[in-house]
Design a protein around this motif. Structure first.
Motif: not given
Length: 524
Positions: A106-112, A114-120, A408-422
C-alpha cells in the motif's frame, strides 16, 4: 470467490467462512462513517485486524491515518510474500473464508513529531488553542484562564503565536503587566504565569519545541491517493511518543478537531473521505476533565457528516466512555480473558453491547474465540446493527511486522512530502514583533529625553551638583507631569507601550486560527 473490495456493492470484506462461522462479513462503506471499535486482550489479533482494515480502505480509495505505537505497522508499505513463515496458515485461512490472497503493498507516508522516522509533524500554538494546550500542560482552572487571556491579547494585537518562543514571549509580557491587565480581563496572577512557564519548559523537554512550528501539517497532504487510486496510508511513528502519553493524546485530539473544522458537510457519502484509527484509545480519556470528554463525544457524533470514519482500538470496550462507545456502530471484538471478578463483569458488559445471536451466547463466544478470530457486528442496510457473528478475520495482503530502517529511510527520501516538511520555517511572529516594538519604544524614549534638554535635568539635580558639566550617559528621570486619569482601554494600551522595552519580539502578525475544540468551548 469473494472480493476484498467490491466497488459495485460498496463493501469491503472483513472475514467469515468456516464451520460455525458466518459465510461472509462485509463492511458497508456507506456506513463506515458511523465509526468502529476494535477491542481485545493483548495478543488476540487487534493489530492484524487494524492492518487488514487499513488495507481495505486504501484499496477502496480512502486515505488512512493510524498511529504505530509498537513499530509493527510499517510492513503495510511492503507486499506480503509466499516465503513468509505464516504463508501456509494465511493461504489455508484464505481458502476457508473464500478469498484469493493477492499480495501487494500500500502507498505509505511516514510521519514523526521528532522527525527521526518520518516527516516532521508540526502545528502552531494558535491552531491548537488554549483549551488543548491547557490539557497538554495539566494546568489548573486559574492557569488556564491566564493562558486564555494571553491568547486573547495576542489576537487583539495581531501577534501570531507560531511556536513556543512566541507563547513564552507573550506570557512574559502578561506577567510584567499583570496589574494593568487585571482591570480589563480579571485577575492575572504572576504565580499562574510562572506555573505556565514552568509547564512550557517541561513540554519543551518532552518534544513540544519540535511539535510547535512551521510549516504546519496540512490535512490535504494526508488525504491523497496515489496514481493507481489507492488511498494514502499515513503512519505516525509513536513508539517514542508513547513515553509522553499526554502529548500523544492531545496531538490526536487536535488532529480530529482540525478534521472537524476544515472538512465540509457531506452527509452520508458513498465512502469516507478518510479513515482515522486511534490506537491505545484509552489514553484520550485518562484523566481528561468531564467537559473535554463531552466535547470529544460531540465531535465524534458530528464528524460523521464530514465523511470521517473513526476507529477506536483498545483492550476493553470499558476503556471508552459510554457516550463515545454509543457512537461506534461497527465492532470487531477479539477475545477477552476473564481471570478475575472484575474481568468477568467487563466481559458481561461487553457482550451486552451486541445484538444477540440465538445460535450462541455472546459472552461465551467473546471468551473462547481464538487468535485471528473475532465476534463482529457490522451495520447493515439503513444503519441497523448486524446480528453478532463469529468471524475469521481475513489475512493481510501486506507484510506483517516492522521493516528495516534503511527501507523506511528510502521511502521517506522518495516521498514528495520531504521537500515541503523537511526544513523548519521561522516567520516573523509574536516574539520578533514584541522585540521590534520594544526597541522602537526605547528609541522614542531616548528622543524624548534629548528634546527635554538640560533645563529639565538642571531642575532635578541636587543643590551640591549644580554647575557640573552634564553627562549624557547619566540617565535621570524627568519630572513627572500631571495627566488625566486613563480609561480602562487607555490603561491596557499604555501597558503595552511601557512593557515593549522589556520584551522578546516577532515577525509579521497574522490572524490566529483556533482548533475546533477551543471554538466549541467558547461557543457553549
Amino acid at each position: 470467490m469473494a472480493q476484498i473490495v467490491d466497488p459495485d456493492a460498496g463493501t469491503v470484506f472483513v472475514g467469515g467462512g468456516g464451520e460455525g462461522h458466518a459465510a461472509a462479513q462485509n463492511l458497508l462503506l456507506k456506513f463506515a462513517n458511523r465509526h468502529g471499535l476494535i477491542a481485545g486482550a493483548t495478543g488476540t489479533g487487534k493489530t492484524v485486524t487494524l492492518q487488514t482494515l487499513a488495507e481495505s480502505f486504501s484499496l477502496a480509495g480512502v486515505p488512512v491515518f493510524m498511529a504505530d505505537v509498537k513499530g509493527d505497522l510499517a510492513g503495510i508499505s511492503k507486499s506480503g510474500n509466499t516465503e513468509s513463515a505464516l504463508n501456509d496458515a494465511f493461504q489455508k485461512r484464505a481458502t476457508q473464508i473464500g478469498i484469493t490472497l493477492d499480495y501487494q503493498a500500500m502507498p505509505v507516508t511516514f510521519w514523526d513529531i521528532w522527525g527521526e522516522r518520518g516527516h516532521p509533524v508540526r502545528t502552531t500554538p494558535a491552531e491548537m488553542g488554549p483549551l488543548l494546550l491547557a490539557r497538554l500542560m495539566d494546568l489548573s482552572d486559574a492557569q488556564e484562564g491566564v493562558l486564555n487571556i494571553a491568547f486573547r491579547i495576542a489576537d487583539e494585537e495581531g501577534l501570531a503565536l507560531l511556536d513556543l518562543a512566541d507563547l513564552q514571549a507573550m506570557l512574559v509580557w502578561v506577567g510584567q503587566n499583570a496589574k494593568d491587565l487585571s482591570l480589563k480581563y480579571g485577575n492575572v496572577s504572576t504565580a499562574s504565569v510562572g506555573a505556565i512557564q514552568r509547564a512550557l519548559m517541561v513540554l519543551e523537554n518532552e518534544g513540544g519545541k519540535l511539535l510547535f512550528g512551521e510549516p504546519a501539517l496540512a490535512l490535504a497532504d494526508m488525504m491523497r491517493c496515489d496514481a493507481s487510486g489507492k488511498g494514502m496510508v499515513n503512519i505516525l511513528s509513536a513508539e517514542k511518543l508513547m513515553n509522553s502519553p499526554r502529548l500523544y493524546a492531545t496531538f490526536l485530539l487536535w488532529l480530529m478537531s482540525e478534521l472537524f473544522e476544515q472538512l465540509p458537510e457531506v452527509g452520508d457519502p458513498e465512502k469516507p473521505c478518510i479513515a482515522f484509527f486511534f490506537d491505545e484509545a484509552h489514553l484520550l480519556f485518562d484523566n481528561a476533565p468531564p467537559a473535554l470528554v463531552a466535547k470529544i463525544e460531540q465531535v465524534a457524533r458530528l464528524i460523521r457528516s464530514k465523511g470521517v470514519s473513526l476507529w477506536f482500538i483498545s483492550q476493553n470496550p470499558a476503556d471508552l466512555p459510554e457516550d463515545v462507545l454509543g457512537q461506534l456502530g461497527n465492532r470487531v471484538q477479539h477475545a477477552l480473558r476473564a481471570f478475575t471478578a472484575k474481568d468477568q463483569k467487563a466481559l458481561r458488559l461487553a457482550a451486552e453491547n451486541y445484538r444477540p445471536n440465538p445460535a450462541f451466547e455472546t459472552a461465551e463466544a467473546i471468551q473462547s474465540v481464538s487468535t485471528g478470530e473475532a465476534v463482529t457486528s457490522l451495520l447493515e442496510a439503513k444503519g441497523v446493527p448486524g446480528m453478532v457473528q463469529r468471524t475469521l478475520i481475513r489475512p493481510p495482503l501486506t507484510l506483517l511486522g516492522p521493516i528495516p530502517d534503511a527501507d523506511r529511510a528510502a521511502l521517506n527520501q522518495a516521498s514528495d512530502m520531504a521537500a515541503k516538511y523537511g526544513k523548519t520555517v521561522d516567520r516573523e511572529s509574536a516574539a520578533e514583533l514584541l522585540k521590534k516594538r520594544a526597541e522602537g519604544a526605547a528609541q522614542e524614549a531616548g528622543k524624548t529625553q534629548a528634546v527635554n534638554g538640560d533645563d529639565d535635568l538642571w531642575k532635578m539635580e541636587p543643590e551640591h551638583s549644580r554647575g557640573r558639566r552634564y553627562d549624557p550617559s547619566i540617565q535621570i528621570p524627568a519630572e513627572p507631569k500631571p495627566r488625566a486619569k486613563a480609561s480602562n482601554r487607555d490603561t491596557i494600551a499604555s501597558a503595552f507601550g511601557k512593557s515593549l522595552a522589556r520584551q522578546l519580539g516577532t515577525k509579521t502578525g497574522q490572524a490566529l486560527v483556533r482548533g475546533v475544540l477551543g471554538s466549541l468551548f467558547r461557543g457553549k
